[in-house]
Every structure is written in structure tokens, then in C-alpha cells.
Enzyme design. Structure first.
Site, mmCIF file in Angstrom:
data_model
loop_
_atom_site.group_PDB
_atom_site.id
_atom_site.type_symbol
_atom_site.label_atom_id
_atom_site.label_comp_id
_atom_site.label_asym_id
_atom_site.label_seq_id
_atom_site.Cartn_x
_atom_site.Cartn_y
_atom_site.Cartn_z
ATOM 1 N N SER A 99 29.761 -61.615 106.428
ATOM 2 C CA SER A 99 29.836 -60.786 107.638
ATOM 3 C C SER A 99 30.825 -59.641 107.510
ATOM 4 O O SER A 99 30.674 -58.606 108.178
ATOM 5 C CB SER A 99 30.214 -61.653 108.842
ATOM 6 N N ASP A 103 40.321 -61.750 114.246
ATOM 7 C CA ASP A 103 40.401 -63.202 114.448
ATOM 8 C C ASP A 103 41.027 -63.904 113.248
ATOM 9 O O ASP A 103 40.984 -65.126 113.153
ATOM 10 C CB ASP A 103 39.003 -63.780 114.718
ATOM 11 N N HIS A 143 37.735 -61.396 110.357
ATOM 12 C CA HIS A 143 36.921 -60.184 110.436
ATOM 13 C C HIS A 143 37.792 -58.950 110.669
ATOM 14 O O HIS A 143 38.557 -58.912 111.638
ATOM 15 C CB HIS A 143 35.896 -60.309 111.566
#
Length: 214
Positions: free
Chosen positions: A16, A189, A192
Site C-alpha cells: 500500500s 499511523d 503509511h
């Protein structure tokens, strides 16, 4: 090289962090993270020389990337390949007991690289170091996140050295940055990147690229 345009092909691969919200239906969409930032800087510095693609997929572990090696790497015939993978190998174990331990991570990573080099002997590969900071997603299990991510980072470095590839360190950059602003300013977080975090990855990437490939 792209036979239609004559441009060198640069492929970003990972999870991601690399995916960064890209639109899957648009193969030229780079998302909103460091691949897009890097493509922009490359475009300014070397106009018209590179065709840039992002095939990062959110949630991927090294085994998931290995499973799609043919479709999403070899078949694209990149001249340059950038790989950032490893945090989900830790995170999925913490959350779902479905991670990939450090030893297996290193073994699969080596298989991945070896098969790519056998199929594409001229490709130039950059391996980016997995990283983590203490923030909302990592603070409750911080000792595990830190220790295990460092373990994956060391295996990634070993794969790069074993195969004579460029390794891009990132953890130290984030650690230093976290002394100038809160951790979640860089990694929202703990995993990310924010825009500032993505920009820092881009800077490290460009430094390595210019030093070794230009």
C-alpha cells in the site's frame, strides 16, 4: 524499453505504501505517493526519457508479490525495477497471525529477485528498506513492530548485497525525521507515509538512482 515510445520503463512494486491509492483501471495512474513524486522529478530532470508504471497492491506481503511475478513484473519488461515490501509481513502476523517470518521473507525475496534476473538479465533493481515508526497502528505492539521490521530490513539488505543490487536505506531517515516532528507527521499511523513521508522516500530514491544509474 517501450518499443512504441523508445522510453525506458521504470516499474514500482510493493504494497500500500507504493500503491498509494492508484486507480487500477488506469495503467498509467501512479497514485498519490512516492512513485508519482519520483516520476515528476524524473520528468523534470530527464524529459521524455522514462515511462513510469506503478503495480503496488495494498496489503501485499512478499509471498503475494512473488505470486504475481510473471504478470506484474516480468511481462512488463522493465529497465528499472523498484521494490518496497515487508511491513505487511510483520503487520499481518500481529493482526491476523498470517505474516511471513523473517527467514521465509528473506528466502522468498531471494527467489523473487533471482527469477526476475534470470528472465530479465539487464534489469536494474532497487530494493527499498522496510520501515516503521511508533504511531496509532503500531504503538500497542511497538516492540514487536520495531524488532520484526528491522529483521525484514536486514533480510532485504542481504538480498540486495547477494545480488549486487542497489539498496536504499529508509529507517534511519525516518528515525531522524521523527526527532524534528512527531512520528505521525511522517507516517500517519506508523506505517503509511504522509505527503512529507512520501517526499522523503522520493528524495532517498532519487539520490540512489542518480548515484548508481545516471
Amino acid at each position: 524499453m517501450d518499443s512504441k515510445t523508445g522510453k525506458k520503463i521504470l516499474l514500482f512494486q510493493g504494497d500500500s505504501i507504493t500503491d498509494a491509492g492508484r486507480i487500477r483501471e488506469d495503467e498509467e495512474n501512479l497514485g498519490m505517493g512516492y512513485p508519482a513524486f519520483t516520476a515528476g522529478e524524473l520528468g523534470v530532470a530527464y524529459p521524455g526519457q522514462y515511462a513510469v508504471y506503478n503495480r503496488g497492491i495494498s496489503g501485499n506481503r512478499v509471498v503475494d508479490l512473488y505470486a504475481r511475478i510473471k504478470k506484474d513484473i516480468i511481462n512488463l519488461h522493465p529497465d528499472y525495477l523498484s521494490i518496497l515490501i515487508g511491513i505487511n509481513d510483520v503487520w499481518h502476523e500481529v493482526g491476523e497471525q498470517n505474516g511471513v517470518d523473517a527467514e521465509k521473507y528473506g528466502r522468498i525475496y531471494q527467489m523473487l529477485v533471482q527469477e526476475i534476473l534470470e528472465a530479465l538479465p539487464e534489469v536494474r533493481i532497487m530494493i527499498l528498506e522496510p520501515f516503521v515508526l511508533k504511531a496509532s497502528a503500531t504503538k500497542e505492539q511497538w516492540d514487536i513492530f520495531r524488532t520484526e521490521t528491522l529483521g525484514r530490513a536486514e533480510r532485504a539488505r542481504q538480498v540486495a548485497e547477494r545480488n549486487g543490487l542497489l539498496f536504499i536505506p529508509l529507517q534511519e531517515r525516518f528515525d531522524k525525521a521523527a526527532r524534528t516532528a512527531p512520528e505521525d507527521f511522517w507516517l500517519r499511523d506508523g506505517v503509511h507515509p504522509t505527503p512529507a513521508g512520501h517526499a522523503m522516500i522520493k528524495d532517498a530514491w532519487m539520490e540512489g538512482f542518480r548515484s548508481y544509474f545516471r
